[in-house]
Design an enzyme around this catalytic site. Structure first.
Site: not given
Ligand code: ADP
Length: 193
Positions: A14, A89, A128, A134, A145
Site C-alpha cells: 500500500k 482498518r 523490510r 521499524r 498484525r
Molecule cells: P502495515 O500496514 O505495514 O502494518 P502501517 O504503517 O499502516 O503498517 O501501520 C503500523 C501500525 O500502526 C499498525 O500495526 C497499527 O498499530 C497502527 N495503525 C496504523 N493505521 C491504523 C488505523 N487506521 N487504526 C488503528 N491502528 C492503526
C-alpha cells in the site's frame, strides 16, 4: 473530488503504490501508519498512547485514529482528492470516514484491494524490518498484525463491497505491473494530472 482507499494486509504494498498513485494523479496521501509514527517520534501525548499498541502489533483505538484523520482532511480543503492508506482498518473507522466525507459533500469512490498470498507478506515484512528499522517488523509482531488484519480489518472490504465499490488487484507481481493494474482502475474515474 476523487477519494480512493488503498486496501490490503500489512506488507501488501500500500505504501509503495500510494506514492506512485499520489505522483501520477496528484492526490493527497493520508497514511495513518506514517501519521502515527510521526506522533511517536515526536513523543506527543497521542504518540505515547499509540506506541503501546503499535509495538504489540495491535490496532490503535478507533477514536484516536479517527480524530487524527479528521484534522488531516481539514488541512487541505481544496485537494483534488485523497488516497487513504492503512485507513479505515475497522468497520467503525469506515463508518466514521463515510460520515466525514458526506459532511464535505463527497464520498469514497473506489476501494482497491491488493491481494498477496500470506507467505509472501511475511517474507516481505521480515525483509523490510532488516532495512527499515521499524520496530514492529519482526516476526512475532508481524504475526500479530496479520491476525489483527483478519479479525478487524478484513470486514472493511465487505462494507465497501456491499456498496459495489471494491475491486481486487493482484498484488504479487512487480511494483510496476501492480501499478499498471491499479492505474487501469483509477483511470475509469480520474485522468493523470
Ligand atoms: P502495515 O500496514 O505495514 O502494518 P502501517 O504503517 O499502516 O503498517 O501501520 C503500523 C501500525 O500502526 C499498525 O500495526 C497499527 O498499530 C497502527 N495503525 C496504523 N493505521 C491504523 C488505523 N487506521 N487504526 C488503528 N491502528 C492503526
Amino acid at each position: 473530488m476523487f477519494n480512493l482507499i488503498l486496501f490490503g494486509p500489512p506488507g501488501s504494498g500500500k505504501g509503495t503504490q500510494s506514492v506512485n498513485i499520489t505522483e501520477t494523479y496528484k492526490l493527497q496521501h493520508i497514511s495513518t501508519g506514517d501519521l502515527l509514527r510521526d506522533e511517536v517520534s515526536r513523543q506527543t501525548p497521542l504518540g505515547v498512547e499509540a506506541q503501546k499498541y503499535m509495538d504489540q502489533g495491535l490496532l490503535v483505538p478507533d477514536e484516536v485514529v479517527i480524530g487524527m484523520i479528521s484534522s488531516r482532511i481539514d488541512e487541505t480543503p481544496s485537494a483534488r482528492g485523497f488516497i487513504f492508506d492503512g485507513f479505515p482498518r475497522t468497520k467503525a473507522q469506515a463508518e466514521a470516514l463515510d460520515k466525514l466525507l458526506e459532511f464535505k459533500n463527497t464520498q469514497i469512490h473506489l476501494v482497491l484491494s491488493l491481494e498477496v498470498p500470506e507467505n509472501d507478506l511475511i517474507q516481505r515484512l521480515v525483509g523490510r524490518g532488516i532495512t527499515s528499522g521499524r520496530s514492529d517488523d519482526n516476526e512475532e509482531v508481524i504475526t500479530k498484525r496479520i491476525k489483527e488484519y483478519h479479525a478487524k480489518t478484513a470486514p472493511v472490504a465487505d462494507h465497501y463491497q456491499s456498496y459495489g465499490k471494491l475491486t481486487q488487484i493482484k498484488g504479487d507481481n512487480s511494483i510496476e505491473d501492480t501499478f499498471k493494474l491499479l492505474s487501469k482502475e483509477i483511470d475509469k474515474y480520474l485522468q493523470p494530472a
